[in-house]
Design an enzyme around this catalytic site. Sequence first.
Site, PDB file in Angstrom:
ATOM      1  CG  ASP A 129     -55.014  -3.309  26.295  1.00 26.72           C
ATOM      2  OD1 ASP A 129     -54.974  -3.682  25.114  1.00 26.72           O
ATOM      3  OD2 ASP A 129     -54.300  -2.395  26.746  1.00 26.72           O
ATOM      4  NE  ARG A 179     -53.135  -6.872  21.673  1.00 26.80           N
ATOM      5  CZ  ARG A 179     -53.446  -5.728  22.299  1.00 26.80           C
ATOM      6  NH1 ARG A 179     -53.688  -5.711  23.591  1.00 26.80           N
ATOM      7  NH2 ARG A 179     -53.541  -4.606  21.605  1.00 26.80           N
ATOM      8  NE  ARG A 287     -44.772  -4.658  29.595  1.00 21.84           N
ATOM      9  CZ  ARG A 287     -46.102  -4.616  29.770  1.00 21.84           C
ATOM     10  NH1 ARG A 287     -46.758  -3.507  29.621  1.00 21.84           N
ATOM     11  NH2 ARG A 287     -46.780  -5.710  30.101  1.00 21.84           N
TER      12      ARG A 287
HETATM   13  C1  LIG Z   1     -48.957  -6.066  21.858  1.00 19.76           C
HETATM   14  C2  LIG Z   1     -49.099  -6.606  23.242  1.00 19.76           C
HETATM   15  C3  LIG Z   1     -50.278  -6.375  23.930  1.00 19.76           C
HETATM   16  C4  LIG Z   1     -50.442  -6.898  25.220  1.00 19.76           C
HETATM   17  N1  LIG Z   1     -51.658  -6.762  25.847  1.00 19.76           N
HETATM   18  C5  LIG Z   1     -51.847  -7.347  27.060  1.00 19.76           C
HETATM   19  C6  LIG Z   1     -53.135  -7.369  27.681  1.00 19.76           C
HETATM   20  O1  LIG Z   1     -54.117  -6.839  27.163  1.00 19.76           O
HETATM   21  N2  LIG Z   1     -53.239  -7.983  28.890  1.00 19.76           N
HETATM   22  C7  LIG Z   1     -52.180  -8.597  29.502  1.00 19.76           C
HETATM   23  O2  LIG Z   1     -52.342  -9.158  30.589  1.00 19.76           O
HETATM   24  N3  LIG Z   1     -50.950  -8.580  28.927  1.00 19.76           N
HETATM   25  C8  LIG Z   1     -50.763  -7.982  27.740  1.00 19.76           C
HETATM   26  N4  LIG Z   1     -49.514  -8.012  27.151  1.00 19.76           N
HETATM   27  C9  LIG Z   1     -48.338  -8.448  27.945  1.00 19.76           C
HETATM   28  C10 LIG Z   1     -48.142  -9.947  27.867  1.00 19.76           C
HETATM   29  O3  LIG Z   1     -49.174 -10.598  28.567  1.00 19.76           O
HETATM   30  C11 LIG Z   1     -46.784 -10.346  28.476  1.00 19.76           C
HETATM   31  O4  LIG Z   1     -46.738  -9.961  29.819  1.00 19.76           O
HETATM   32  C12 LIG Z   1     -45.584  -9.762  27.751  1.00 19.76           C
HETATM   33  O5  LIG Z   1     -45.768  -9.719  26.382  1.00 19.76           O
HETATM   34  C13 LIG Z   1     -44.301 -10.615  28.033  1.00 19.76           C
HETATM   35  O6  LIG Z   1     -44.493 -11.923  27.561  1.00 19.76           O
HETATM   36  P1  LIG Z   1     -43.827 -12.534  26.230  1.00 19.76           P
HETATM   37  O7  LIG Z   1     -44.924 -13.201  25.481  1.00 19.76           O
HETATM   38  O8  LIG Z   1     -43.123 -11.490  25.478  1.00 19.76           O
HETATM   39  O9  LIG Z   1     -42.897 -13.694  26.734  1.00 19.76           O
HETATM   40  P2  LIG Z   1     -41.733 -13.793  27.803  1.00 19.76           P
HETATM   41  O10 LIG Z   1     -41.477 -15.238  27.940  1.00 19.76           O
HETATM   42  O11 LIG Z   1     -42.067 -13.000  29.033  1.00 19.76           O
HETATM   43  O12 LIG Z   1     -40.522 -13.085  27.088  1.00 19.76           O
HETATM   44  C14 LIG Z   1     -39.899 -13.619  25.943  1.00 19.76           C
HETATM   45  C15 LIG Z   1     -38.725 -12.731  25.589  1.00 19.76           C
HETATM   46  O13 LIG Z   1     -39.197 -11.438  25.220  1.00 19.76           O
HETATM   47  C16 LIG Z   1     -38.366 -10.410  25.735  1.00 19.76           C
HETATM   48  N5  LIG Z   1     -39.157  -9.621  26.722  1.00 19.76           N
HETATM   49  C17 LIG Z   1     -40.385  -9.928  27.223  1.00 19.76           C
HETATM   50  N6  LIG Z   1     -40.808  -8.967  28.066  1.00 19.76           N
HETATM   51  C18 LIG Z   1     -39.819  -8.051  28.117  1.00 19.76           C
HETATM   52  C19 LIG Z   1     -39.662  -6.819  28.806  1.00 19.76           C
HETATM   53  N7  LIG Z   1     -40.591  -6.349  29.614  1.00 19.76           N
HETATM   54  N8  LIG Z   1     -38.511  -6.126  28.630  1.00 19.76           N
HETATM   55  C20 LIG Z   1     -37.546  -6.577  27.786  1.00 19.76           C
HETATM   56  N9  LIG Z   1     -37.643  -7.746  27.097  1.00 19.76           N
HETATM   57  C21 LIG Z   1     -38.755  -8.472  27.262  1.00 19.76           C
HETATM   58  C22 LIG Z   1     -37.202 -11.108  26.357  1.00 19.76           C
HETATM   59  O14 LIG Z   1     -36.226 -11.242  25.356  1.00 19.76           O
HETATM   60  C23 LIG Z   1     -37.769 -12.449  26.740  1.00 19.76           C
HETATM   61  O15 LIG Z   1     -36.793 -13.452  26.830  1.00 19.76           O
HETATM   62  C24 LIG Z   1     -49.369  -7.560  25.838  1.00 19.76           C
HETATM   63  C25 LIG Z   1     -48.188  -7.795  25.145  1.00 19.76           C
HETATM   64  C26 LIG Z   1     -48.038  -7.343  23.859  1.00 19.76           C
HETATM   65  C27 LIG Z   1     -46.781  -7.662  23.119  1.00 19.76           C
END
Ligand SMILES: Cc1cc2nc3c(=O)[nH]c(=O)nc-3n(C[C@H](O)[C@H](O)[C@H](O)COP(=O)(O)OP(=O)(O)OC[C@H]3O[C@@H](n4cnc5c(N)ncnc54)[C@H](O)[C@@H]3O)c2cc1C
Length: 305
Positions: A129, A179, A287
Amino acid sequence: MRTSLLLLSRSKRARHTVTHLGFARRAARRFIAGETCAEAMAAIQALNARGILATADHLGENVETRADAERATEDYLDLLDCIAASGVRSHASLKLTQLGLALDQSTCEANLARILSKARDIGTFVRIDMEDSTYTDRTLAVFRDMHAEFGNVGIVIQAYLYRSEADLRQLIAEGAAVRLCKGAYKEPPNVAFPRKRDVDANYLKLARMMLTEGRNGVRLAAATHDHRLIEAIKAEAAEHGIPKNAFEFQMLYGIRRDLQQQLADEGYTVRVYIPYGTEWYPYLMRRLAERPANLWFILKNLVRS
Ligand SMILES: Cc1cc2nc3c(=O)[nH]c(=O)nc-3n(C[C@H](O)[C@H](O)[C@H](O)COP(=O)(O)OP(=O)(O)OC[C@H]3O[C@@H](n4cnc5c(N)ncnc54)[C@H](O)[C@@H]3O)c2cc1C
Protein backbone atom coordinates in the site's frame (compact mmCIF):
# COMPACT_ATOMS: atom_id res chain seq x y z
CA MET A 1 -14.70 17.87 8.06
CA ARG A 2 -12.31 15.77 5.92
CA THR A 3 -9.28 17.56 7.37
CA SER A 4 -10.51 17.19 10.98
CA LEU A 5 -11.17 13.48 10.52
CA LEU A 6 -7.76 12.91 8.92
CA LEU A 7 -6.04 14.82 11.75
CA LEU A 8 -8.02 12.78 14.30
CA SER A 9 -6.90 9.57 12.55
CA ARG A 10 -3.37 10.31 13.85
CA SER A 11 -4.36 11.12 17.43
CA LYS A 12 -3.37 8.45 19.96
CA ARG A 13 -5.82 9.78 22.54
CA ALA A 14 -8.76 9.68 20.10
CA ARG A 15 -7.70 6.20 19.02
CA HIS A 16 -7.74 4.99 22.62
CA THR A 17 -11.18 6.49 23.30
CA VAL A 18 -12.87 5.37 20.08
CA THR A 19 -11.54 1.81 20.09
CA HIS A 20 -12.99 1.32 23.57
CA LEU A 21 -16.49 2.48 22.64
CA GLY A 22 -18.79 -0.47 22.07
CA PHE A 23 -20.97 1.30 19.50
CA ALA A 24 -17.90 2.45 17.51
CA ARG A 25 -16.57 -1.12 17.42
CA ARG A 26 -19.92 -2.34 16.13
CA ALA A 27 -20.09 0.41 13.50
CA ALA A 28 -16.53 -0.33 12.40
CA ARG A 29 -17.70 -3.80 11.40
CA ARG A 30 -19.33 -2.28 8.35
CA PHE A 31 -15.85 -1.57 6.95
CA ILE A 32 -13.73 -4.18 8.76
CA ALA A 33 -14.20 -7.90 8.22
CA GLY A 34 -13.45 -8.82 11.85
CA GLU A 35 -10.60 -8.99 14.29
CA THR A 36 -9.31 -12.50 13.48
CA CYS A 37 -7.89 -14.32 10.51
CA ALA A 38 -10.81 -16.77 10.64
CA GLU A 39 -13.31 -13.92 10.31
CA ALA A 40 -11.35 -12.49 7.38
CA MET A 41 -11.32 -15.90 5.65
CA ALA A 42 -15.10 -16.24 6.13
CA ALA A 43 -15.63 -12.82 4.49
CA ILE A 44 -13.33 -13.82 1.61
CA GLN A 45 -15.07 -17.17 1.13
CA ALA A 46 -18.42 -15.36 0.84
CA LEU A 47 -16.97 -13.03 -1.83
CA ASN A 48 -15.22 -15.85 -3.70
CA ALA A 49 -18.56 -17.69 -3.85
CA ARG A 50 -19.95 -14.65 -5.70
CA GLY A 51 -17.07 -14.59 -8.21
CA ILE A 52 -15.10 -11.84 -6.45
CA LEU A 53 -11.41 -12.04 -5.49
CA ALA A 54 -9.80 -10.51 -2.40
CA THR A 55 -6.69 -8.94 -0.96
CA ALA A 56 -6.42 -9.23 2.83
CA ASP A 57 -4.91 -6.54 5.02
CA HIS A 58 -3.93 -7.30 8.61
CA LEU A 59 -4.52 -3.78 9.90
CA GLY A 60 -1.65 -1.84 11.44
CA GLU A 61 0.70 1.02 10.58
CA ASN A 62 3.39 3.26 12.03
CA VAL A 63 4.88 0.79 14.49
CA GLU A 64 7.37 2.38 16.88
CA THR A 65 9.64 -0.52 17.84
CA ARG A 66 11.43 -3.33 16.05
CA ALA A 67 9.58 -5.81 18.26
CA ASP A 68 6.24 -4.47 16.96
CA ALA A 69 7.49 -4.68 13.36
CA GLU A 70 8.53 -8.29 14.02
CA ARG A 71 5.07 -9.03 15.49
CA ALA A 72 3.37 -7.51 12.42
CA THR A 73 5.59 -9.67 10.19
CA GLU A 74 4.50 -12.78 12.12
CA ASP A 75 0.86 -11.67 11.72
CA TYR A 76 1.37 -11.60 7.94
CA LEU A 77 3.05 -15.00 7.94
CA ASP A 78 -0.01 -16.29 9.86
CA LEU A 79 -2.29 -14.62 7.32
CA LEU A 80 -0.49 -16.45 4.49
CA ASP A 81 -0.94 -19.72 6.41
CA CYS A 82 -4.66 -18.96 6.71
CA ILE A 83 -4.93 -18.21 2.97
CA ALA A 84 -3.14 -21.46 2.09
CA ALA A 85 -5.11 -23.57 4.61
CA SER A 86 -8.54 -22.23 3.64
CA GLY A 87 -7.85 -22.30 -0.09
CA VAL A 88 -9.38 -18.85 -0.66
CA ARG A 89 -8.57 -16.79 -3.75
CA SER A 90 -6.80 -13.91 -2.07
CA HIS A 91 -3.71 -11.76 -2.20
CA ALA A 92 -2.31 -9.82 0.77
CA SER A 93 -1.88 -6.05 1.13
CA LEU A 94 0.41 -4.40 3.67
CA LYS A 95 1.85 -1.07 4.77
CA LEU A 96 5.60 -0.67 5.06
CA THR A 97 5.39 1.43 8.25
CA GLN A 98 3.84 -1.69 9.78
CA LEU A 99 7.06 -3.56 9.01
CA GLY A 100 9.31 -0.85 10.44
CA LEU A 101 9.91 1.58 7.53
CA ALA A 102 9.88 4.57 9.90
CA LEU A 103 12.56 2.89 12.04
CA ASP A 104 14.95 1.88 9.27
CA GLN A 105 14.75 0.61 5.73
CA SER A 106 16.84 -2.52 6.23
CA THR A 107 14.63 -3.85 9.06
CA CYS A 108 11.59 -3.23 6.88
CA GLU A 109 13.16 -4.96 3.86
CA ALA A 110 14.22 -7.99 5.91
CA ASN A 111 10.65 -8.35 7.25
CA LEU A 112 9.10 -7.87 3.84
CA ALA A 113 11.45 -10.41 2.22
CA ARG A 114 10.27 -13.06 4.72
CA ILE A 115 6.64 -12.33 3.79
CA LEU A 116 7.29 -12.30 0.03
CA SER A 117 9.24 -15.50 0.20
CA LYS A 118 6.40 -17.29 2.00
CA ALA A 119 3.81 -15.74 -0.34
CA ARG A 120 5.80 -17.06 -3.29
CA ASP A 121 5.87 -20.53 -1.71
CA ILE A 122 2.07 -20.59 -1.45
CA GLY A 123 1.63 -18.98 -4.89
CA THR A 124 0.17 -15.65 -3.91
CA PHE A 125 0.89 -11.97 -4.48
CA VAL A 126 1.60 -9.10 -2.06
CA ARG A 127 0.64 -5.48 -2.69
CA ILE A 128 2.55 -2.70 -0.91
CA ASP A 129 0.00 0.00 0.00
CA MET A 130 1.09 3.63 -0.41
CA GLU A 131 1.03 5.80 2.72
CA ASP A 132 1.40 9.56 3.09
CA SER A 133 3.83 11.47 0.87
CA THR A 134 6.63 11.56 3.47
CA TYR A 135 7.02 7.83 2.69
CA THR A 136 6.63 7.82 -1.11
CA ASP A 137 10.35 7.79 -1.99
CA ARG A 138 11.19 5.17 0.63
CA THR A 139 8.21 2.99 -0.34
CA LEU A 140 9.23 3.06 -4.01
CA ALA A 141 12.84 2.29 -3.05
CA VAL A 142 11.81 -0.76 -1.00
CA PHE A 143 9.46 -1.88 -3.78
CA ARG A 144 12.26 -1.68 -6.36
CA ASP A 145 14.70 -3.63 -4.17
CA MET A 146 12.10 -6.35 -3.66
CA HIS A 147 10.85 -6.37 -7.26
CA ALA A 148 14.39 -7.15 -8.40
CA GLU A 149 14.19 -10.38 -6.39
CA PHE A 150 10.49 -11.29 -6.22
CA GLY A 151 7.95 -11.43 -9.03
CA ASN A 152 4.99 -11.53 -6.65
CA VAL A 153 5.04 -7.95 -5.39
CA GLY A 154 3.14 -4.86 -6.56
CA ILE A 155 2.90 -1.21 -5.63
CA VAL A 156 0.29 1.58 -5.39
CA ILE A 157 0.25 4.99 -7.09
CA GLN A 158 -1.94 7.83 -5.80
CA ALA A 159 -3.53 10.06 -8.46
CA TYR A 160 -3.67 13.08 -6.12
CA LEU A 161 0.15 13.49 -6.10
CA TYR A 162 1.70 15.74 -8.77
CA ARG A 163 4.68 13.38 -8.98
CA SER A 164 2.59 10.29 -9.80
CA GLU A 165 2.62 10.66 -13.59
CA ALA A 166 6.43 10.54 -13.65
CA ASP A 167 6.52 7.69 -11.10
CA LEU A 168 3.98 5.70 -13.08
CA ARG A 169 5.84 6.16 -16.35
CA GLN A 170 8.95 4.71 -14.76
CA LEU A 171 7.06 1.85 -13.09
CA ILE A 172 5.45 0.93 -16.43
CA ALA A 173 8.92 0.79 -18.01
CA GLU A 174 10.04 -1.49 -15.16
CA GLY A 175 7.07 -3.84 -15.71
CA ALA A 176 5.62 -3.20 -12.24
CA ALA A 177 2.11 -4.25 -11.23
CA VAL A 178 0.40 -1.03 -10.13
CA ARG A 179 -2.77 -0.40 -8.15
CA LEU A 180 -4.06 3.07 -8.99
CA CYS A 181 -6.03 4.89 -6.27
CA LYS A 182 -6.94 8.54 -5.66
CA GLY A 183 -5.08 8.85 -2.32
CA ALA A 184 -6.43 8.86 1.22
CA TYR A 185 -4.13 11.09 3.30
CA LYS A 186 -4.00 14.78 4.19
CA GLU A 187 -1.46 16.31 1.80
CA PRO A 188 -0.31 19.94 1.36
CA PRO A 189 -1.22 21.78 -1.89
CA ASN A 190 2.42 21.88 -3.04
CA VAL A 191 2.41 18.05 -3.10
CA ALA A 192 -1.11 17.03 -4.14
CA PHE A 193 -3.97 18.45 -6.23
CA PRO A 194 -6.22 20.22 -3.72
CA ARG A 195 -9.34 20.03 -5.93
CA LYS A 196 -11.23 16.77 -6.31
CA ARG A 197 -11.97 17.34 -9.98
CA ASP A 198 -8.23 17.64 -10.72
CA VAL A 199 -7.59 14.40 -8.81
CA ASP A 200 -10.33 12.67 -10.81
CA ALA A 201 -8.94 14.00 -14.12
CA ASN A 202 -5.45 12.84 -13.21
CA TYR A 203 -6.81 9.42 -12.19
CA LEU A 204 -8.31 8.92 -15.62
CA LYS A 205 -5.16 10.14 -17.35
CA LEU A 206 -3.00 7.68 -15.37
CA ALA A 207 -5.45 4.80 -15.86
CA ARG A 208 -5.38 5.45 -19.64
CA MET A 209 -1.58 5.50 -19.54
CA MET A 210 -1.55 2.08 -17.88
CA LEU A 211 -4.10 0.61 -20.25
CA THR A 212 -2.47 1.85 -23.44
CA GLU A 213 1.26 1.99 -22.60
CA GLY A 214 1.30 -0.65 -19.91
CA ARG A 215 0.94 -3.79 -22.03
CA ASN A 216 3.74 -6.37 -21.74
CA GLY A 217 2.20 -7.91 -18.66
CA VAL A 218 1.80 -4.67 -16.75
CA ARG A 219 -1.60 -5.01 -15.18
CA LEU A 220 -3.78 -2.10 -14.10
CA ALA A 221 -5.59 -2.55 -10.80
CA ALA A 222 -8.06 0.34 -10.83
CA ALA A 223 -8.96 0.90 -7.16
CA THR A 224 -11.96 3.21 -7.03
CA HIS A 225 -15.69 3.24 -6.29
CA ASP A 226 -16.19 6.19 -8.62
CA HIS A 227 -18.72 4.88 -11.16
CA ARG A 228 -17.92 7.61 -13.71
CA LEU A 229 -14.24 6.66 -13.70
CA ILE A 230 -15.12 2.98 -13.86
CA GLU A 231 -17.33 3.57 -16.91
CA ALA A 232 -14.55 5.61 -18.57
CA ILE A 233 -12.00 2.84 -17.95
CA LYS A 234 -14.37 0.21 -19.34
CA ALA A 235 -14.90 2.37 -22.45
CA GLU A 236 -11.15 3.00 -22.89
CA ALA A 237 -10.37 -0.72 -22.63
CA ALA A 238 -13.12 -1.62 -25.12
CA GLU A 239 -11.94 1.04 -27.56
CA HIS A 240 -8.39 -0.41 -27.54
CA GLY A 241 -9.57 -4.03 -27.70
CA ILE A 242 -8.12 -4.76 -24.26
CA PRO A 243 -9.78 -7.91 -22.88
CA LYS A 244 -11.72 -7.74 -19.61
CA ASN A 245 -9.29 -10.10 -17.91
CA ALA A 246 -6.23 -7.93 -18.71
CA PHE A 247 -6.94 -5.50 -15.87
CA GLU A 248 -8.98 -5.47 -12.68
CA PHE A 249 -11.18 -3.28 -10.53
CA GLN A 250 -10.56 -3.09 -6.81
CA MET A 251 -12.87 -1.80 -4.07
CA LEU A 252 -12.94 -1.72 -0.29
CA TYR A 253 -14.85 -4.15 1.92
CA GLY A 254 -18.35 -2.86 2.65
CA ILE A 255 -18.30 -0.07 0.03
CA ARG A 256 -20.43 -0.16 -3.14
CA ARG A 257 -21.19 -3.87 -2.83
CA ASP A 258 -23.80 -3.43 -5.58
CA LEU A 259 -21.19 -2.13 -8.01
CA GLN A 260 -18.69 -4.85 -7.04
CA GLN A 261 -21.25 -7.51 -7.94
CA GLN A 262 -22.41 -5.75 -11.09
CA LEU A 263 -18.86 -5.59 -12.48
CA ALA A 264 -18.17 -9.23 -11.57
CA ASP A 265 -21.43 -10.25 -13.28
CA GLU A 266 -20.38 -8.30 -16.39
CA GLY A 267 -17.23 -10.45 -16.55
CA TYR A 268 -14.66 -8.02 -15.11
CA THR A 269 -12.15 -9.16 -12.52
CA VAL A 270 -13.09 -7.57 -9.19
CA ARG A 271 -10.92 -7.73 -6.09
CA VAL A 272 -12.09 -6.52 -2.68
CA TYR A 273 -9.71 -5.23 -0.03
CA ILE A 274 -10.42 -7.06 3.25
CA PRO A 275 -9.12 -5.24 6.32
CA TYR A 276 -9.16 -7.15 9.61
CA GLY A 277 -7.50 -7.04 13.02
CA THR A 278 -7.68 -4.94 16.15
CA GLU A 279 -5.81 -1.88 14.79
CA TRP A 280 -8.80 -0.59 12.80
CA TYR A 281 -8.98 2.98 14.11
CA PRO A 282 -6.89 4.92 11.49
CA TYR A 283 -8.40 2.86 8.66
CA LEU A 284 -11.93 3.65 9.87
CA MET A 285 -11.15 7.37 10.20
CA ARG A 286 -9.88 7.53 6.61
CA ARG A 287 -13.13 5.90 5.42
CA LEU A 288 -15.13 8.48 7.38
CA ALA A 289 -13.00 11.29 5.93
CA GLU A 290 -13.75 10.10 2.39
CA ARG A 291 -17.45 10.24 3.07
CA PRO A 292 -18.40 12.15 6.21
CA ALA A 293 -22.01 10.95 5.66
CA ASN A 294 -20.66 7.67 7.10
CA LEU A 295 -20.63 9.45 10.47
CA TRP A 296 -24.44 9.18 10.47
CA PHE A 297 -24.05 5.44 10.30
CA ILE A 298 -21.86 5.55 13.44
CA LEU A 299 -24.31 7.88 15.21
CA LYS A 300 -27.22 5.57 14.36
CA ASN A 301 -25.32 2.79 16.14
CA LEU A 302 -24.92 5.09 19.14
CA VAL A 303 -28.67 5.74 19.27
CA ARG A 304 -29.40 2.00 18.98
CA SER A 305 -26.93 1.08 21.76
C1 LIG B 1 -8.69 -1.52 -3.07
C2 LIG B 1 -8.29 -0.16 -2.60
C3 LIG B 1 -7.01 0.01 -2.10
C4 LIG B 1 -6.60 1.29 -1.68
N1 LIG B 1 -5.29 1.47 -1.30
C5 LIG B 1 -4.87 2.73 -0.98
C6 LIG B 1 -3.49 3.00 -0.72
O1 LIG B 1 -2.63 2.12 -0.76
N2 LIG B 1 -3.15 4.28 -0.42
C7 LIG B 1 -4.06 5.30 -0.38
O2 LIG B 1 -3.69 6.45 -0.12
N3 LIG B 1 -5.37 5.06 -0.62
C8 LIG B 1 -5.79 3.81 -0.91
N4 LIG B 1 -7.13 3.59 -1.19
C9 LIG B 1 -8.13 4.65 -0.89
C10 LIG B 1 -8.29 5.60 -2.06
O3 LIG B 1 -7.14 6.38 -2.20
C11 LIG B 1 -9.51 6.52 -1.83
O4 LIG B 1 -9.32 7.27 -0.67
C12 LIG B 1 -10.83 5.79 -1.73
O5 LIG B 1 -10.91 4.72 -2.60
C13 LIG B 1 -12.02 6.75 -2.07
O6 LIG B 1 -11.89 7.23 -3.38
P1 LIG B 1 -12.77 6.74 -4.64
O7 LIG B 1 -11.81 6.45 -5.73
O8 LIG B 1 -13.63 5.61 -4.26
O9 LIG B 1 -13.56 8.01 -5.10
P2 LIG B 1 -14.51 9.05 -4.36
O10 LIG B 1 -14.70 10.14 -5.34
O11 LIG B 1 -13.97 9.40 -3.00
O12 LIG B 1 -15.84 8.25 -4.17
C14 LIG B 1 -16.65 7.84 -5.25
C15 LIG B 1 -17.90 7.19 -4.68
O13 LIG B 1 -17.53 6.00 -3.99
C16 LIG B 1 -18.28 5.84 -2.80
N5 LIG B 1 -17.34 5.93 -1.64
C17 LIG B 1 -16.04 6.31 -1.67
N6 LIG B 1 -15.49 6.24 -0.45
C18 LIG B 1 -16.48 5.84 0.38
C19 LIG B 1 -16.54 5.57 1.77
N7 LIG B 1 -15.49 5.72 2.56
N8 LIG B 1 -17.72 5.17 2.30
C20 LIG B 1 -18.81 4.98 1.51
N9 LIG B 1 -18.81 5.22 0.17
C21 LIG B 1 -17.67 5.64 -0.38
C22 LIG B 1 -19.29 6.93 -2.81
O14 LIG B 1 -20.43 6.43 -3.45
C23 LIG B 1 -18.63 8.00 -3.63
O15 LIG B 1 -19.55 8.88 -4.24
C24 LIG B 1 -7.52 2.34 -1.68
C25 LIG B 1 -8.80 2.17 -2.19
C26 LIG B 1 -9.20 0.94 -2.66
C27 LIG B 1 -10.56 0.80 -3.25
